[in-house]
Design a protein around this motif. Structure first.
Motif, short mmCIF file in Angstrom:
data_model
loop_
_atom_site.label_atom_id
_atom_site.label_comp_id
_atom_site.label_asym_id
_atom_site.label_seq_id
_atom_site.Cartn_x
_atom_site.Cartn_y
_atom_site.Cartn_z
N VAL A 77 -3.27 -5.81 3.89
CA VAL A 77 -2.00 -5.23 3.52
C VAL A 77 -0.79 -6.12 4.16
O VAL A 77 -0.81 -6.10 5.28
N ALA A 82 -5.91 4.18 8.94
CA ALA A 82 -4.75 3.50 8.08
C ALA A 82 -4.67 1.76 8.47
O ALA A 82 -4.67 0.99 7.65
N TRP A 93 0.88 -1.30 -0.13
CA TRP A 93 -0.06 -0.06 -0.12
C TRP A 93 0.89 1.22 0.02
O TRP A 93 1.76 1.53 0.95
N PHE A 128 3.12 -1.56 3.98
CA PHE A 128 2.98 -0.25 3.79
C PHE A 128 3.91 0.73 3.83
O PHE A 128 4.72 0.86 4.66
N CYS A 177 -5.72 -1.56 6.42
CA CYS A 177 -4.70 -2.66 6.14
C CYS A 177 -5.53 -3.99 6.73
O CYS A 177 -5.38 -5.07 6.07
N ASN A 232 0.29 5.45 0.53
CA ASN A 232 -0.95 6.18 0.69
C ASN A 232 -0.31 7.65 0.15
O ASN A 232 0.45 7.82 -0.89
N PHE A 277 0.74 -1.48 13.72
CA PHE A 277 0.52 -2.17 12.53
C PHE A 277 1.16 -3.54 12.25
O PHE A 277 0.68 -4.62 11.80
N VAL A 334 5.63 -1.84 8.25
CA VAL A 334 5.78 -0.34 7.84
C VAL A 334 7.10 0.04 7.37
O VAL A 334 8.10 -0.04 8.24
N VAL A 355 1.25 -6.29 9.57
CA VAL A 355 1.71 -5.11 8.51
C VAL A 355 3.29 -4.77 8.79
O VAL A 355 3.56 -4.15 9.87
N PRO A 396 4.29 4.45 3.79
CA PRO A 396 3.57 5.75 3.80
C PRO A 396 4.40 7.03 3.49
O PRO A 396 5.49 7.01 3.76
#
Length: 343
Positions: free
Chosen positions: A79, A70, A10, A82, A74, A12, A98, A105, A103, A84
């Motif tokens: 997701v 967010a 993902w 991620f 997810c 953003n 997350f 990050v 997830v 971002p």
């Protein structure tokens, strides 16, 4: 990371070059990775390149509310990775939340983000690495500017100035003692400004400022696009800028210098490190802990950096599978367009 396919990455809301990142992930993944993209603007190019497009909460949404939104995205879209850009500090602070959802990050720590964003702080932090840096002074008023200019001008033929915080080269100017400002205006010389006009701007502004008056580096500029995995440099392509043409280099002093910088700041994903030559040495300018606008040029060498970054992080490939770039080559940027759906 998990090896379930298709995995989901993902992006953003962020810079326009993320469109190319999404496109390149698709090109390399052959269906093994799906791209979720979100933006506040329904016409944002990246939404056209995504498997799933999401409209984000409006500008002005607080960071805490955005993080909760967010987390739900997810969960809903499964997701795994991620990346971002919007509210990146707030998201980095909640990395554990997350991670609890499976997830990963991909963002620097808040401390690293703060250090890299403040160029003067970054220069002080990196001095012990032994890398060449442009000589500079930090100024906050006109008197300090005059003192810094007079001091640096004794040792350097040309000086420049830029804010301590900023992106896209905003506020960067090359200072010229003999420039005719009206002539420069007619020739759209937006990067050059007379010392007289710059001093007048500082004298009359009501805005607070913090600027770096710097040695202007006259030599070649190189932008190094790095593929990093948790503080380790896996691959890098150096783009030497020669007018509109860029020469892609697979080795050299700037790539050697990039490795310890990636390690020092624990950089992860696609990052960009900029250098400029002077006196036969490559001087470090800045680190952008994100993909650069020229990333797609580097990928023309046969090394699809966004795809391999996602594949390595998601556990779909090993570092030994990352291909070597083709021998040094030259590329030339061209403009283009994409079709967007009408609202």
């Amino acid at each position: 990371m998990r090896r379930i396919e298709p995995a989901v990455v993902w992006y953003n809301s962020g810079l326009s070059d993320l469109y190319h990142c999404a496109r390149l992930v698709h090109e390399g993944a052959s269906g093994r990775i799906l791209v979720v993209a979100s933006h506040t603007d329904p016409a944002a190019p990246i939404l056209q390149a995504a498997d799933t497009a999401i409209i984000e909460p409006p500008r002005g949404t607080g960071s805490a509310d955005y993080v909760q939104w967010a987390l739900e995205v997810c969960r809903t879209h499964d997701v795994g990775l991620f990346i971002p850009s919007r509210h990146v500090k707030a998201i980095a602070k909640e990395r554990d939340a997350f991670s609890a959802q499976g997830v990963y990050v991909q963002a620097p720590s808040v401390q690293v983000q703060t250090t890299l964003a403040h160029k003067d702080v970054f220069y002080l932090d990196v001095e012990e690495q032994g890398l060449a840096l442009p000589e500079y002074r930090v100024v906050r008023n006109l008197a300090q500017f005059d003192e810094a200019y007079s001091d640096l001008r004794e040792r350097h033929r040309r000086l420049c100035v830029k804010p301590t915080v900023g992106i896209f080269g905003s506020g960067f100017r090359i200072l010229n003692e003999n420039l005719d400002d009206y002539d420069a205006l007619l020739r759209t010389e937006c990067m050059h400004m007379s010392v007289r006009a710059y001093r007048d701007a500082l004298r009359h502004t009501r805005l607070p400022f913090e600027l770096m008056v710097m040695q202007y580096l006259e030599g070649a500029e190189r932008s190094v696009d790095c593929l990093a995995v948790r503080g380790q440099l896996v691959a890098a392509v150096s783009r030497r800028k020669e007018g509109r043409r860029q020469l892609l280099e697979s080795s050299g002093a700037v790539i050697d210098a990039a490795r310890p910088l990636v390690e020092r700041y624990g950089l992860d994903g696609i990052v960009n490190i900029q250098f400029k030559d002077a006196g036969g040495l490559a001087h470090l300018l800045e680190i952008n802990a994100r993909a650069a606008g020229g990333l797609m040029y580097s990928c023309m060498c046969g090394l699809n950096l966004p795809y391999w970054s996602a594949a390595l992080t998601l556990g779909l490939a090993g570092e030994w599978e990352v291909p070597k770039m083709r021998p040094d080559m030259a590329v030339l940027p061209v403009s283009g367009a994409i079709k967007v759906e009408l609202a």
